[in-house]
Design a protein around this motif. Structure first.
Motif, short mmCIF file in Angstrom:
data_model
loop_
_atom_site.label_atom_id
_atom_site.label_comp_id
_atom_site.label_asym_id
_atom_site.label_seq_id
_atom_site.Cartn_x
_atom_site.Cartn_y
_atom_site.Cartn_z
N PRO A 60 -1.71 37.43 0.20
CA PRO A 60 -2.13 36.08 -0.19
C PRO A 60 -0.91 35.23 -0.55
CG PRO A 60 -3.18 37.77 -1.57
CD PRO A 60 -2.19 38.46 -0.71
N LYS A 61 -0.99 33.94 -0.23
CA LYS A 61 0.13 33.05 -0.52
C LYS A 61 -0.32 31.96 -1.50
CE LYS A 61 3.19 34.74 2.38
NZ LYS A 61 4.48 35.30 2.02
N TYR A 62 0.44 31.84 -2.56
CA TYR A 62 0.18 30.80 -3.55
C TYR A 62 1.25 29.72 -3.40
CZ TYR A 62 0.15 28.51 -8.12
OH TYR A 62 0.12 27.59 -9.13
N ILE A 63 0.82 28.47 -3.28
CA ILE A 63 1.75 27.36 -3.07
C ILE A 63 1.35 26.23 -4.02
CG2 ILE A 63 2.46 25.60 -1.38
CD1 ILE A 63 1.39 27.96 0.68
N THR A 64 2.32 25.68 -4.73
CA THR A 64 1.97 24.60 -5.66
C THR A 64 2.97 23.45 -5.57
OG1 THR A 64 1.43 24.05 -7.96
CG2 THR A 64 3.23 25.63 -7.63
N THR A 65 2.48 22.25 -5.84
CA THR A 65 3.36 21.10 -6.06
C THR A 65 3.69 21.09 -7.55
OG1 THR A 65 1.60 19.55 -6.67
CG2 THR A 65 2.10 19.79 -4.31
N THR A 66 4.58 20.22 -7.97
CA THR A 66 4.67 19.93 -9.39
C THR A 66 3.47 19.05 -9.73
OG1 THR A 66 6.06 18.06 -8.85
CG2 THR A 66 7.18 20.02 -9.63
N LEU A 67 3.15 18.94 -11.00
CA LEU A 67 2.07 18.02 -11.36
C LEU A 67 2.69 16.68 -11.73
CD1 LEU A 67 -0.53 19.98 -13.50
CD2 LEU A 67 -0.12 20.02 -11.05
N PRO A 68 2.31 15.62 -11.03
CA PRO A 68 2.86 14.31 -11.39
C PRO A 68 2.34 13.86 -12.75
CG PRO A 68 1.14 14.07 -9.75
CD PRO A 68 1.37 15.55 -9.91
N TYR A 69 3.21 13.16 -13.45
CA TYR A 69 2.87 12.61 -14.75
C TYR A 69 2.12 11.30 -14.52
CZ TYR A 69 3.68 11.81 -19.71
OH TYR A 69 3.53 11.63 -21.05
N VAL A 70 0.95 11.15 -15.14
CA VAL A 70 0.07 10.05 -14.75
C VAL A 70 0.25 8.76 -15.55
CG1 VAL A 70 -1.69 11.58 -13.82
CG2 VAL A 70 -1.82 10.91 -16.22
N ASN A 71 1.50 8.46 -15.91
CA ASN A 71 1.67 7.18 -16.62
C ASN A 71 1.81 6.01 -15.65
OD1 ASN A 71 4.22 7.94 -15.75
ND2 ASN A 71 5.22 6.80 -17.39
N SER A 72 1.81 6.30 -14.36
CA SER A 72 1.79 5.22 -13.38
C SER A 72 1.12 5.73 -12.11
CB SER A 72 3.21 4.75 -13.07
OG SER A 72 3.96 5.85 -12.61
N LYS A 73 0.98 4.84 -11.15
CA LYS A 73 0.23 5.17 -9.93
C LYS A 73 1.01 6.15 -9.06
CE LYS A 73 -2.25 0.82 -9.91
NZ LYS A 73 -3.49 1.40 -10.41
N PRO A 74 0.30 6.82 -8.11
CA PRO A 74 0.97 7.81 -7.26
C PRO A 74 2.20 7.25 -6.55
CG PRO A 74 -1.41 7.91 -6.92
CD PRO A 74 -1.15 6.74 -7.83
N HIS A 75 3.24 8.06 -6.52
CA HIS A 75 4.54 7.69 -6.01
C HIS A 75 4.74 8.35 -4.65
CE1 HIS A 75 8.98 7.97 -5.87
NE2 HIS A 75 8.93 6.84 -6.55
N ILE A 76 5.54 7.73 -3.81
CA ILE A 76 5.77 8.26 -2.47
C ILE A 76 6.46 9.64 -2.50
CG2 ILE A 76 8.00 7.05 -2.21
CD1 ILE A 76 7.27 6.67 0.77
N GLY A 77 7.26 9.87 -3.56
CA GLY A 77 7.91 11.17 -3.69
C GLY A 77 6.88 12.28 -3.87
N PHE A 78 5.87 12.00 -4.67
CA PHE A 78 4.82 12.99 -4.87
C PHE A 78 4.00 13.17 -3.60
CE2 PHE A 78 0.36 13.92 -6.06
CZ PHE A 78 0.55 15.26 -6.32
N ALA A 79 3.70 12.06 -2.92
CA ALA A 79 2.95 12.14 -1.66
C ALA A 79 3.69 13.04 -0.67
CB ALA A 79 2.74 10.75 -1.07
N THR A 80 4.99 12.91 -0.62
CA THR A 80 5.79 13.72 0.30
C THR A 80 5.71 15.19 -0.08
OG1 THR A 80 7.27 11.83 0.54
CG2 THR A 80 8.10 13.95 1.32
N GLU A 81 5.84 15.46 -1.38
CA GLU A 81 5.75 16.84 -1.87
C GLU A 81 4.39 17.45 -1.51
OE1 GLU A 81 7.46 17.18 -5.84
OE2 GLU A 81 5.86 18.60 -6.29
N LEU A 82 3.35 16.65 -1.68
CA LEU A 82 1.99 17.10 -1.41
C LEU A 82 1.80 17.42 0.08
CD1 LEU A 82 -0.64 17.47 -2.97
CD2 LEU A 82 -1.13 15.04 -2.64
#
Ligand SMILES: [Zn+2]
Length: 474
Positions: free
Chosen positions: A6-28
């Protein structure tokens, strides 16, 4: 070679003090593509993402907007959650919120284990604190007394009694971890960066806040006056998401691969790993560290007006093209500069006039001149093994080199003309092109799953599909 673990894969969790950022979208999108690739290889996959919702910045922001903190994070968490289907993320992906009740209990259990180990203790101290980073700063990290990342904020000096995490104890264990796992952090220049940081000596850091000053956080077990420092609580999500601590064996999902940005290097590859060692939990298997995305030579910021958001991307280009743009035109490891002009250029040249046009031409010829679908049974797919090393760009460069070669083949051999004089030869050419297109589509399955399926279906039905990519209005 039949490793089907089995493979476990995770992003970091973005901090929600502002709207989704392109850096997080890329990571996702990267984590999703990597997860799809692992599935293709036959692995069962657990893809984790979610939102980091505690801490001072969120508390202040909600206050500023005059709304209840929980209500504030609920609204933002919803926006982040909506980003998943918008980017075509695997529907089975787990979405964890650090305000989930189960996560809160898990964070408290993590605390207890580190404390039992003697790694959490109480002490008086004066802190220099950057609210922008939610991090304490040492003098060497400040420039002219200011945080270089937030030069407009004043550094706060705080005197208080806090709990500390005995990070200093983990210098040797961390260096040993890196030495024994030379690919623990990719790329290797980031591994060297974190090694140098750890070799420079580690300082214990405070992991609690006085509840009287700021109440928005996970309560410290057995001490009503304190809440946990946001990082300490948030990092535990990577295992709480698997059902830990009730599921002490993580249902077989941990350890796993963590995707992160370079601003998260220290938290992911040192602090979190020290916490795991302290609590007697296996370390992550690998930490992938990406670069930043700038625009017009500068960091994206509201004040510069150069922010490109994930929602704007999907609105303009659609879901599949957005995945393509982020996976091929953002460097996996280095910083990348993008502008709307460049994005438009890539979209038009490589998708509208590239893949889209090629598919239409080939399938139009196939539909008109072939008696039925081409047999695609024995076609090899392209080599996408470079994804083992997160080389999204390299693989896609290879696919687009293939697309270029097919365009050239059509231009040189002109099957649409040959068909008038030598039908047999023209049909041979068309069959070859359909087979090559099949290979292209198969290679795109993990990057652009919907587009790949439309092409594969068109080949199965021997029918020209609807336009894959709409031309931009000028
Ligand atoms: Zn800062």
């Amino acid at each position: 070679m039949s490793d089907k673990t089995p493979k476990y894969i995770t992003t970091t969790l973005p901090y929600v003090n502002s709207k989704p950022h392109i850096g997080f979208a890329t990571e996702l999108v990267r984590a999703d593509t990597f997860a799809r690739y692992q599935k293709l290889l036959g692995h069962e996959v657990f893809l984790n993402t979610g939102t980091d919702e505690h801490g001072q910045k969120i508390y202040d922001k909600a206050k500023e907007e005059g709304i209840d903190t929980q209500e504030f994070v609920d609204g933002l968490a919803e926006e982040f959650k909506n980003l998943l289907p918008e980017l075509g993320i695997l529907p089975e992906a787990h979405f964890i919120r650090t305000t989930d009740e189960h996560h809160i209990k898990a964070a408290q259990e993590m605390w207890r284990r580190c404390k039992e180990k003697g790694d959490i203790y109480k002490a008086e101290h004066e802190v220099k604190y950057c609210k922008g980073c939610e991090l304490e700063k040492t003098d060497s990290e400040l420039e002219d007394g200011k945080c270089p990342l937030h030069p407009n904020n004043d550094i706060e000096i705080r005197e208080e009694e806090n709990y500390f995490f005995r990070f200093s104890k983990y210098q040797e264990p961390l260096l040993k971890l890196y030495a024994e796992n030379p690919e623990f952090v990719v790329p290797d220049f980031r591994l060297n960066e974190i090694k140098r940081f750890v070799e420079g000596g580690l300082q214990d850091f405070s992991v609690s806040r006085l509840k009287s000053k700021m109440s928005w956080g996970v309560p410290v077990p057995d001490d009503e006056e304190h809440i946990m420092y946001v990082w300490f609580d948030a990092l535990t999500n990577y295992i709480s998401t698997t059902g830990w601590p009730e599921k002490e064996d993580f249902d077989g999902w941990w350890p796993g691969v963590q995707f992160a940005g370079k601003d998260n290097l220290r938290q992911q590859s040192a602090i979190w790993q020290a916490m795991l060692i302290s609590a007697g939990i296996p370390n992550s298997t690998q930490v992938f560290v990406g670069g930043f995305i700038n625009s017009g030579g500068q960091k994206m910021s509201k004040s510069l007006g150069n922010v490109i958001s994930p929602n704007e991307l999907t609105e303009r280009y659609g879901r599949e093209a957005t995945r393509y743009l982020l996976l091929r035109h953002v460097h996996p490891f280095e910083d990348t500069d993008i502008t709307w002009d460049r994005l438009d250029e890539w979209y038009t040249a490589n998708l509208v006039n590239g893949l889209g046009n090629l598919t239409a031409r080939i399938m139009k010829m196939a539909e008109t001149h072939l008696d039925g679908p081409v047999n695609t049974k024995d076609i090899n797919t392209m080599d996408i093994d470079a994804l083992d090393n997160y080389q999204f760009q390299t693989v896609l460069d290879g696919v687009w080199a293939g697309i270029g070669a097919m365009d050239e083949y059509i231009a040189e051999n002109e099957p649409f003309k040959v068909i008038k004089t030598d039908k047999e030869q023209a049909i041979e050419m068309i069959v070859k092109l359909v087979k090559d297109l099949h290979e292209i589509a198969e290679s795109l399955v993990v990057f652009m799953p919907e587009t790949a399926e439309i092409i594969l279906q068109a080949i199965r039905e021997n029918k020209k599909p609807e336009n894959l990519f709409a031309r931009l209005e000028s």
